[in-house]
Design a protein around this motif. Structure first.
Motif, PDB file in Angstrom:
ATOM      1  N   GLU A  24      -4.760  20.308  51.930  1.00 17.87           N
ATOM      2  CA  GLU A  24      -5.172  21.619  52.750  1.00 17.87           C
ATOM      3  C   GLU A  24      -5.059  20.504  54.716  1.00 17.87           C
ATOM      4  O   GLU A  24      -4.568  21.343  55.607  1.00 17.87           O
ATOM      5  CB  GLU A  24      -6.609  22.374  52.741  1.00 17.87           C
ATOM      6  CG  GLU A  24      -6.765  22.626  51.368  1.00 17.87           C
ATOM      7  CD  GLU A  24      -7.367  22.162  50.116  1.00 17.87           C
ATOM      8  OE1 GLU A  24      -7.054  20.799  50.082  1.00 17.87           O
ATOM      9  OE2 GLU A  24      -6.692  22.971  49.577  1.00 17.87           O
ATOM     10  N   THR A  27      -2.140  19.750  56.184  1.00 15.60           N
ATOM     11  CA  THR A  27      -1.522  21.174  57.276  1.00 15.60           C
ATOM     12  C   THR A  27      -2.032  21.109  58.561  1.00 15.60           C
ATOM     13  O   THR A  27      -2.072  22.129  59.369  1.00 15.60           O
ATOM     14  CB  THR A  27      -1.895  22.454  56.327  1.00 15.60           C
ATOM     15  OG1 THR A  27      -1.314  22.447  54.517  1.00 15.60           O
ATOM     16  CG2 THR A  27      -1.260  23.531  57.090  1.00 15.60           C
ATOM     17  N   ALA A  45     -11.309  24.026  59.691  1.00 15.28           N
ATOM     18  CA  ALA A  45     -10.041  24.027  58.094  1.00 15.28           C
ATOM     19  C   ALA A  45     -11.095  23.801  56.630  1.00 15.28           C
ATOM     20  O   ALA A  45     -10.501  23.524  55.557  1.00 15.28           O
ATOM     21  CB  ALA A  45      -9.008  23.050  58.313  1.00 15.28           C
ATOM     22  N   CYS A  47     -12.227  21.001  55.987  1.00 16.12           N
ATOM     23  CA  CYS A  47     -11.580  19.860  54.966  1.00 16.12           C
ATOM     24  C   CYS A  47     -12.516  18.826  55.617  1.00 16.12           C
ATOM     25  O   CYS A  47     -12.379  17.764  56.255  1.00 16.12           O
ATOM     26  CB  CYS A  47     -10.217  19.333  55.713  1.00 16.12           C
ATOM     27  SG  CYS A  47      -9.094  20.652  55.062  1.00 16.12           S
TER      28      CYS A  47
END
Length: 190
Positions: A24, A27, A45, A47
């Motif tokens: 993830e 990206t 995101a 993360c």
């Protein structure tokens, strides 16, 4: 412009070469962005673990260990055992005064606490920051350059889960804000 005065890296690419990103995060992250912008993108995101690793690898050793100490201090309770209390005190002492004596105390307490707690990882991060990893009297084995950052990231991540098992991202967001403050030249207060 990079307002992270404590981070020498110009972009995230300089830091991510030293650790593995989640799928993830690969990206979400644009390697040419500043570390600060990259952390913001990673948090946006969701993360958080990757953001923590990026901060840990960007901070200088003393600031990174101090961050691990700040986080470990927040999750200590009256039930914390003596070895973990002492591990955190030793790591804080090393962050304030990175002497070989303080580093060796951190190494011993990291081993005693069996690398199972944020305090243990803070002490281990300090012991992996300088000096030899080999026992006294053995040939020197220098730690890899960013080994301390892996210990810091592990301790901060573990603290997030221990602090709020139901919603670790809430705690991790707070801990990331502390790391950002340190990167900006602050003392980790938010």
């Amino acid at each position: 412009m990079n307002d992270w005065v404590k981070v020498k890296a110009i972009n995230a690419a300089e830091l991510i070469q030293h650790f593995e990103l989640s799928d993830e995060a690969e990206t979400a992250l644009i390697p040419d962005k500043t570390p600060h912008a990259s952390v913001e993108d990673l948090v946006d995101a969701n993360c958080h673990y990757d953001a923590i690793k990026l901060i840990a690898h960007g901070l200088p050793k003393r600031e990174a260990v101090w961050w691990a100490c700040l986080v470990a201090r927040q999750i200590q309770t009256p039930d914390t055992d003596e070895h973990n209390i002492n591990a955190l005190i030793a790591a804080e002492a090393w962050a304030k005064q990175p002497t070989e004596e303080n580093r060796l105390r951190c190494r011993d307490l990291g081993e005693k606490t069996k690398y199972e707690t944020p305090a243990s990882w803070a002490a281990t991060a300090a012991s992996w920051s300088t000096g030899s990893m080999a026992p006294e009297g053995e040939p020197e084995i220098m730690p890899p350059e960013y080994l301390y950052a892996h210990a810091v990231a592990g301790g901060v991540t573990l603290a997030g889960v221990l602090h709020n098992a139901d919603d670790p991202e809430q705690s991790l967001s707070q801990f990331i804000a502390q790391g950002v403050n340190l990167a900006q030249g602050g003392n980790g207060s938010i």
